[in-house]
Write a protein that holds these residues in place. Structure first.
Motif, PDB file in Angstrom:
ATOM      1  N   LEU A  96       0.825  -1.206   0.000  1.00 12.23           N
ATOM      2  CA  LEU A  96       0.000   0.000   0.000  1.00 12.23           C
ATOM      3  C   LEU A  96       0.857   1.253   0.000  1.00 12.23           C
ATOM      4  O   LEU A  96       1.987   1.246   0.480  1.00 12.23           O
ATOM      5  CB  LEU A  96      -0.891   0.035   1.251  1.00 12.23           C
ATOM      6  N   VAL A  97       0.300   2.341  -0.499  1.00 14.97           N
ATOM      7  CA  VAL A  97       0.961   3.642  -0.425  1.00 14.97           C
ATOM      8  C   VAL A  97       0.684   4.192   0.976  1.00 14.97           C
ATOM      9  O   VAL A  97      -0.110   5.105   1.168  1.00 14.97           O
ATOM     10  CB  VAL A  97       0.421   4.615  -1.506  1.00 14.97           C
ATOM     11  N   ARG A  98       1.303   3.591   1.950  1.00  8.77           N
ATOM     12  CA  ARG A  98       1.127   3.992   3.344  1.00  8.77           C
ATOM     13  C   ARG A  98       2.481   3.862   4.034  1.00  8.77           C
ATOM     14  O   ARG A  98       3.361   3.149   3.583  1.00  8.77           O
ATOM     15  CB  ARG A  98       0.089   3.123   4.048  1.00  8.77           C
ATOM     16  N   PHE A  99       2.617   4.439   5.182  1.00  8.56           N
ATOM     17  CA  PHE A  99       3.891   4.590   5.878  1.00  8.56           C
ATOM     18  C   PHE A  99       4.140   3.531   6.944  1.00  8.56           C
ATOM     19  O   PHE A  99       5.121   3.610   7.663  1.00  8.56           O
ATOM     20  CB  PHE A  99       3.949   5.972   6.535  1.00  8.56           C
ATOM     21  N   TYR A 100       3.299   2.543   7.063  1.00 11.38           N
ATOM     22  CA  TYR A 100       3.393   1.598   8.169  1.00 11.38           C
ATOM     23  C   TYR A 100       4.695   0.806   8.175  1.00 11.38           C
ATOM     24  O   TYR A 100       5.300   0.611   9.228  1.00 11.38           O
ATOM     25  CB  TYR A 100       2.199   0.639   8.160  1.00 11.38           C
ATOM     26  N   THR A 101       5.137   0.337   7.010  1.00 10.77           N
ATOM     27  CA  THR A 101       6.368  -0.455   6.986  1.00 10.77           C
ATOM     28  C   THR A 101       7.584   0.424   7.261  1.00 10.77           C
ATOM     29  O   THR A 101       8.528  -0.023   7.909  1.00 10.77           O
ATOM     30  CB  THR A 101       6.530  -1.210   5.659  1.00 10.77           C
ATOM     31  N   LEU A 102       7.565   1.667   6.801  1.00  8.66           N
ATOM     32  CA  LEU A 102       8.664   2.586   7.101  1.00  8.66           C
ATOM     33  C   LEU A 102       8.725   2.840   8.610  1.00  8.66           C
ATOM     34  O   LEU A 102       9.809   2.883   9.198  1.00  8.66           O
ATOM     35  CB  LEU A 102       8.484   3.909   6.349  1.00  8.66           C
ATOM     36  N   PHE A 103       7.582   2.982   9.243  1.00 12.46           N
ATOM     37  CA  PHE A 103       7.556   3.181  10.694  1.00 12.46           C
ATOM     38  C   PHE A 103       8.089   1.941  11.411  1.00 12.46           C
ATOM     39  O   PHE A 103       8.837   2.053  12.389  1.00 12.46           O
ATOM     40  CB  PHE A 103       6.140   3.525  11.158  1.00 12.46           C
ATOM     41  N   GLN A 104       7.757   0.752  10.921  1.00  8.74           N
ATOM     42  CA  GLN A 104       8.289  -0.468  11.524  1.00  8.74           C
ATOM     43  C   GLN A 104       9.816  -0.491  11.416  1.00  8.74           C
ATOM     44  O   GLN A 104      10.499  -0.860  12.376  1.00  8.74           O
ATOM     45  CB  GLN A 104       7.727  -1.707  10.822  1.00  8.74           C
ATOM     46  N   VAL A 105      10.347  -0.118  10.263  1.00  6.45           N
ATOM     47  CA  VAL A 105      11.797  -0.059  10.082  1.00  6.45           C
ATOM     48  C   VAL A 105      12.405   0.910  11.090  1.00  6.45           C
ATOM     49  O   VAL A 105      13.397   0.606  11.757  1.00  6.45           O
ATOM     50  CB  VAL A 105      12.169   0.353   8.636  1.00  6.45           C
ATOM     51  N   ALA A 106      11.809   2.094  11.215  1.00  5.48           N
ATOM     52  CA  ALA A 106      12.337   3.105  12.128  1.00  5.48           C
ATOM     53  C   ALA A 106      12.289   2.632  13.579  1.00  5.48           C
ATOM     54  O   ALA A 106      13.238   2.861  14.342  1.00  5.48           O
ATOM     55  CB  ALA A 106      11.568   4.407  11.954  1.00  5.48           C
ATOM     56  N   VAL A 107      11.216   1.970  13.977  1.00  5.77           N
ATOM     57  CA  VAL A 107      11.109   1.474  15.348  1.00  5.77           C
ATOM     58  C   VAL A 107      12.153   0.392  15.603  1.00  5.77           C
ATOM     59  O   VAL A 107      12.819   0.389  16.650  1.00  5.77           O
ATOM     60  CB  VAL A 107       9.688   0.956  15.648  1.00  5.77           C
ATOM     61  N   LEU A 108      12.340  -0.518  14.662  1.00  3.33           N
ATOM     62  CA  LEU A 108      13.363  -1.550  14.847  1.00  3.33           C
ATOM     63  C   LEU A 108      14.761  -0.948  14.885  1.00  3.33           C
ATOM     64  O   LEU A 108      15.603  -1.372  15.686  1.00  3.33           O
ATOM     65  CB  LEU A 108      13.255  -2.613  13.743  1.00  3.33           C
ATOM     66  N   LEU A 109      15.026   0.057  14.038  1.00  4.15           N
ATOM     67  CA  LEU A 109      16.317   0.739  14.103  1.00  4.15           C
ATOM     68  C   LEU A 109      16.512   1.398  15.469  1.00  4.15           C
ATOM     69  O   LEU A 109      17.601   1.360  16.045  1.00  4.15           O
ATOM     70  CB  LEU A 109      16.430   1.779  12.994  1.00  4.15           C
ATOM     71  N   PHE A 110      15.451   1.996  15.984  1.00 10.21           N
ATOM     72  CA  PHE A 110      15.509   2.620  17.307  1.00 10.21           C
ATOM     73  C   PHE A 110      15.835   1.578  18.382  1.00 10.21           C
ATOM     74  O   PHE A 110      16.708   1.796  19.225  1.00 10.21           O
ATOM     75  CB  PHE A 110      14.181   3.315  17.619  1.00 10.21           C
ATOM     76  N   LEU A 111      15.142   0.446  18.358  1.00  8.62           N
ATOM     77  CA  LEU A 111      15.368  -0.589  19.375  1.00  8.62           C
ATOM     78  C   LEU A 111      16.773  -1.174  19.283  1.00  8.62           C
ATOM     79  O   LEU A 111      17.426  -1.420  20.306  1.00  8.62           O
ATOM     80  CB  LEU A 111      14.313  -1.688  19.258  1.00  8.62           C
ATOM     81  N   ILE A 112      17.246  -1.397  18.067  1.00  7.65           N
ATOM     82  CA  ILE A 112      18.602  -1.921  17.882  1.00  7.65           C
ATOM     83  C   ILE A 112      19.621  -0.907  18.391  1.00  7.65           C
ATOM     84  O   ILE A 112      20.570  -1.256  19.112  1.00  7.65           O
ATOM     85  CB  ILE A 112      18.844  -2.277  16.404  1.00  7.65           C
TER      86      ILE A 112
END
Length: 185
Positions: free
Chosen positions: A129-145
């Motif tokens: 989808l043209v939505r930001f959900y997967t980008l947000f998941q990437v950012a959250v995982l980068l934050f946790l790492i």
């Protein structure tokens, strides 16, 4: 021999996940839920900013909007280019999930988490989808790492990486503010 089998299984999962995300990615017409983000991308392509013609800005998930605009600039403004950031981030979520989970439970857990993230029907749907959900998941995982490496592994070179990842997350979705208290650990 077991590592060869795990590698084969991991490559099979990755191939299936890639096919599920990219097969006919631009074929379906844009859905109603994709409208606002698509309009924001079109406004960026027209004038450099997601400026609403009647006044104001569509400022939700600017990082995603500019990524989609970049792909549209390179590949042409169509559904495939608009959806491409979601599909790519959907694959990256699997890789980041692997690295994060492997730290806590070893190779087998890392592969299991990656397979779950890559083959989940929910994850596949949102990656198309043209939505930001997967980008947000990437950012959250980068934050946790980054948080794990900076604070729990005490790596000095990672000291400000959680802050950078939080900024990335905030540019992907406003709920990133909920991650900020973790910086106070």
């Amino acid at each position: 021999m077991a590592r060869v089998s795990l590698l084969g299984a991991a490559l099979g999962v990755l191939a299936l996940a890639t096919f599920a995300r990219f097969h006919d990615l631009g074929g379906a017409p844009l859905a109603e839920d994709e409208y606002y983000t698509t309009k924001g991308v079109e406004w960026i392509l027209a004038g450099g900013l997601p400026a609403i013609p009647g006044g104001g800005y569509y400022d939700r998930a600017p990082l995603f909007q500019y990524a989609a605009a970049g792909f549209a600039q390179l590949l042409g403004a169509d559904a495939f280019a608009y959806r491409l950031p979601s599909a790519l981030c959907g694959l990256l979520v699997g890789a980041l999930g692997f690295f994060y989970a492997r730290r806590f439970g070893g190779l087998a857990l890392g592969l299991a988490v990656a397979a779950a993230l890559l083959l989940s029907s929910w994850a596949i749907e949102f990656a198309r989808l043209v939505r930001f959900y997967t980008l947000f998941q990437v950012a959250v995982l980068l934050f946790l790492i980054a948080l794990d490496k900076a604070y729990f592994e005490a790596r000095a070179g990672w000291r400000y990486m959680p802050h950078a990842a939080l900024l990335l997350a905030a540019l992907a979705h406003e709920l990133a503010i909920l991650l900020a208290p973790l910086l106070l650990l």
